[in-house]
Design an enzyme around this catalytic site. Structure first.
Site, PDB file in Angstrom:
ATOM      1  N   GLN A  97       2.266   3.802  -0.251  1.00  0.00           N
ATOM      2  CA  GLN A  97       2.192   2.531  -0.976  1.00  0.00           C
ATOM      3  C   GLN A  97       2.905   2.666  -2.324  1.00  0.00           C
ATOM      4  O   GLN A  97       3.122   1.679  -3.008  1.00  0.00           O
ATOM      5  CB  GLN A  97       0.738   2.129  -1.225  1.00  0.00           C
ATOM      6  CG  GLN A  97      -0.089   1.960   0.028  1.00  0.00           C
ATOM      7  CD  GLN A  97      -1.544   1.765  -0.317  1.00  0.00           C
ATOM      8  OE1 GLN A  97      -1.999   0.665  -0.621  1.00  0.00           O
ATOM      9  NE2 GLN A  97      -2.309   2.844  -0.285  1.00  0.00           N
ATOM     10  N   ASP A 100       7.006   5.152  -6.803  1.00  0.00           N
ATOM     11  CA  ASP A 100       7.475   6.057  -7.867  1.00  0.00           C
ATOM     12  C   ASP A 100       8.550   7.042  -7.418  1.00  0.00           C
ATOM     13  O   ASP A 100       9.208   7.676  -8.244  1.00  0.00           O
ATOM     14  CB  ASP A 100       6.278   6.804  -8.504  1.00  0.00           C
ATOM     15  CG  ASP A 100       5.458   7.621  -7.489  1.00  0.00           C
ATOM     16  OD1 ASP A 100       4.242   7.787  -7.714  1.00  0.00           O
ATOM     17  OD2 ASP A 100       6.021   8.098  -6.477  1.00  0.00           O
ATOM     18  N   HIS A 115       5.780  -0.601  -0.086  1.00  0.00           N
ATOM     19  CA  HIS A 115       5.873  -1.537  -1.209  1.00  0.00           C
ATOM     20  C   HIS A 115       7.168  -1.419  -1.992  1.00  0.00           C
ATOM     21  O   HIS A 115       7.259  -1.926  -3.105  1.00  0.00           O
ATOM     22  CB  HIS A 115       4.678  -1.337  -2.145  1.00  0.00           C
ATOM     23  CG  HIS A 115       3.366  -1.639  -1.491  1.00  0.00           C
ATOM     24  ND1 HIS A 115       2.179  -1.148  -1.977  1.00  0.00           N
ATOM     25  CD2 HIS A 115       3.066  -2.358  -0.388  1.00  0.00           C
ATOM     26  CE1 HIS A 115       1.195  -1.572  -1.194  1.00  0.00           C
ATOM     27  NE2 HIS A 115       1.700  -2.302  -0.210  1.00  0.00           N
ATOM     28  N   CYS A 144      23.166  -9.088 -11.541  1.00  0.00           N
ATOM     29  CA  CYS A 144      24.065  -8.665 -10.450  1.00  0.00           C
ATOM     30  C   CYS A 144      25.506  -8.969 -10.873  1.00  0.00           C
ATOM     31  O   CYS A 144      25.745  -9.783 -11.762  1.00  0.00           O
ATOM     32  CB  CYS A 144      23.694  -9.461  -9.194  1.00  0.00           C
ATOM     33  SG  CYS A 144      24.761  -9.126  -7.784  1.00  0.00           S
ATOM     34  N   SER A 185      -7.298   3.339  -3.197  1.00  0.00           N
ATOM     35  CA  SER A 185      -8.582   2.618  -3.314  1.00  0.00           C
ATOM     36  C   SER A 185      -8.850   1.806  -2.052  1.00  0.00           C
ATOM     37  O   SER A 185      -9.917   1.226  -1.893  1.00  0.00           O
ATOM     38  CB  SER A 185      -8.539   1.688  -4.528  1.00  0.00           C
ATOM     39  OG  SER A 185      -7.425   0.808  -4.421  1.00  0.00           O
ATOM     40  N   GLU A 211     -13.313   9.772  -5.798  1.00  0.00           N
ATOM     41  CA  GLU A 211     -14.568   9.003  -5.679  1.00  0.00           C
ATOM     42  C   GLU A 211     -14.558   8.286  -4.335  1.00  0.00           C
ATOM     43  O   GLU A 211     -13.507   8.088  -3.736  1.00  0.00           O
ATOM     44  CB  GLU A 211     -14.677   7.977  -6.810  1.00  0.00           C
ATOM     45  CG  GLU A 211     -13.548   6.956  -6.816  1.00  0.00           C
ATOM     46  CD  GLU A 211     -13.601   6.020  -8.018  1.00  0.00           C
ATOM     47  OE1 GLU A 211     -14.364   6.306  -8.970  1.00  0.00           O
ATOM     48  OE2 GLU A 211     -12.871   5.011  -7.999  1.00  0.00           O
TER      49      GLU A 211
END
Ligand code: BV8
Length: 244
Positions: A97, A100, A115, A144, A185, A211
Site C-alpha cells: 500500500q 515510498d 496506491h 507537463c 492498520s 498493536e
C-alpha cells in the site's frame, strides 16, 4: 504450516502485504499512528481529487515534503527480508500500500503497488506518467510539457486502484497458502480485503504489528516492530517454506 494442494511437490504460495508500518523504523511517518500524517493533516484535505482541484499548490507542498522526508530514509531489515524472500521463494508476491519506494530500494523487483508512487508524476490532461525523484521539486506545482498541471501518481480516497494491479493482488490472495500482513492498520479498502480473501481460502495469515488490529482476531499476531520481528520469523520458517 500451509495445507498441501495435493501434489507433494507443491511449494507454498507466499504473499506479503505491507503498509506504512513496514517503513516506520526507516523514519517514514505512518498515517494513523502516533505522530502519523493524518494526525497532523486531514486526509480529506490533502489526499483527494477535490483537495487537489481546490488547492494544487498546498497538495504538492505536502507531497514535496513527503518526498524529501522519504529521500532521507533508508530501507530497514524488514524491507530487506521481503526482498530476500522474493529471491529464494519460487511462488512469492509482494503487494504494498506504500508509495515510498523503499521496497524497490531494498531490492524487491516485482512490487504490486496498490496506491501508486511518490516518485512518479502524472499529467492531469493526457495521463502521461513521468518518473521524477527531484528533491525538492523544481516547480510547485509541477507542469507537463503540454502545460497542464502534473499530479502525484498516487491513488487518492474515492479513486479506483489500477485495475491490473488490484486484480493481480486479488488473484495472489486467492491462491495464497501463507500471507504475511506487515505494518498495516487494515482500515483502507480494497487493500484490507486481501487478507480476508486469503483467510476464506484457508490460508495461514500472520500479522506483524506493534498493536492489534481488526484483522488480529483472525490472524496469528506477531507483536513487535517489523524490522525486528520479520527477520526473526523468516529465519524460523524459511526451511518450511522452501519445503526443506
Ligand atoms: C476505492 C494516498 C473504489 C496515497 C491513500 C466511502 C466513500 C468512498 C470510498 C470509501 C468509503 N468508505 C470506504 C471507502 C473506500 C476507501 C477507504 O477504504 N476508506 C477508509 C479510510 C475507510 N478507499 C478508497 O477510496 C480507495 N479507492 O475504494 O475506490 C471506490 C471509489 C469511490 C467510492 C467507493 C469505492 C482508495 C484507497 C487509497 C487511498 N489512498 N493514500 C498517499 O498519499 O499515500 S490511503 C493511505 O492509507 C496510504 O496509502 C496507506 O497505504 C493506506 C493504509 O494505511 P496503512 O498503510 O495501514 O498505514 P496506517 O498508518 O493506517 O497504519 C500503520 C500500521 O502500522 C498501524 O497498524 C501501526 O500499528 C503499524 N506500525 C507502526 N509502526 C510499526 C507498525 N507495525 C510494525 N512495525 C512497526 N515498527
Amino acid at each position: 504450516m500451509p495445507r498441501s494442494r495435493g501434489d507433494q511437490g507443491h511449494l507454498p504460495a507466499v504473499v506479503v502485504l505491507t503498509g506504512a508500518g513496514v517503513s516506520a523504523e526507516s523514519g517514514v511517518p505512518t498515517f494513523r499512528g502516533a505522530g502519523g500524517l493524518w494526525r497532523t493533516y486531514r486526509a480529506e484535505d490533502l489526499a483527494t481529487p477535490e483537495a487537489f482541484a481546490r488547492d494544487p499548490r498546498l497538495v504538492w507542498e505536502w507531497y514535496d515534503w513527503r518526498r524529501q522526508t522519504v529521500a532521507a530514509c533508508e530501507p530497514n531489515a524488514a524491507h530487506r527480508t521481503v526482498a530476500e524472500m522474493e529471491s529464494v521463494l519460487p511462488d512469492f508476491t509482494l503487494v504494498t500500500q506504500n508509495v515510498d519506494g523503499l521496497h524497490e530500494r531494498a531490492g524487491s523487483r516485482n512490487v504490486l503497488r496498490l496506491h501508486g508512487s511518490l516518485w512518479s508524476l502524472r499529467c492531469t490532461r493526457e495521463g502521461l506518467r513521468v518518473p521524477n525523484d527531484d528533491v525538492p521539486l523544481a516547480d510547485i506545482p509541477p507542469r507537463c510539457a503540454c502545460g497542464a498541471l502534473m499530479r502525484p501518481d498516487v491513488v487518492w480516497f474515492g479513486e479506483t486502484l489500477p485495475g491490473s494491479v488490484i486484480e493481480a493482488a486479488w488473484r495472489a490472495a486467492e491462491a495464497a497458502d501463507v500471507m504475511l500482513v506487515v505494518g498495516t492498520s487494515s482500515i483502507v479498502y480494497p487493500a484490507a480485503a486481501l487478507p480476508v480473501v486469503a483467510l476464506r481460502r484457508r490460508a495461514r495469515v500472520v500479522e506483524f504489528n506493534i498493536e492489534p488490529t481488526d484483522l488480529s482476531a483472525y490472524s496469528e499476531l506477531v507483536l513487535g516492530p517489523a524490522a525486528e520481528m520479520l527477520p526473526v520469523w523468516w529465519a524460523a520458517h524459511r526451511d518450511e517454506l522452501l519445503g526443506a
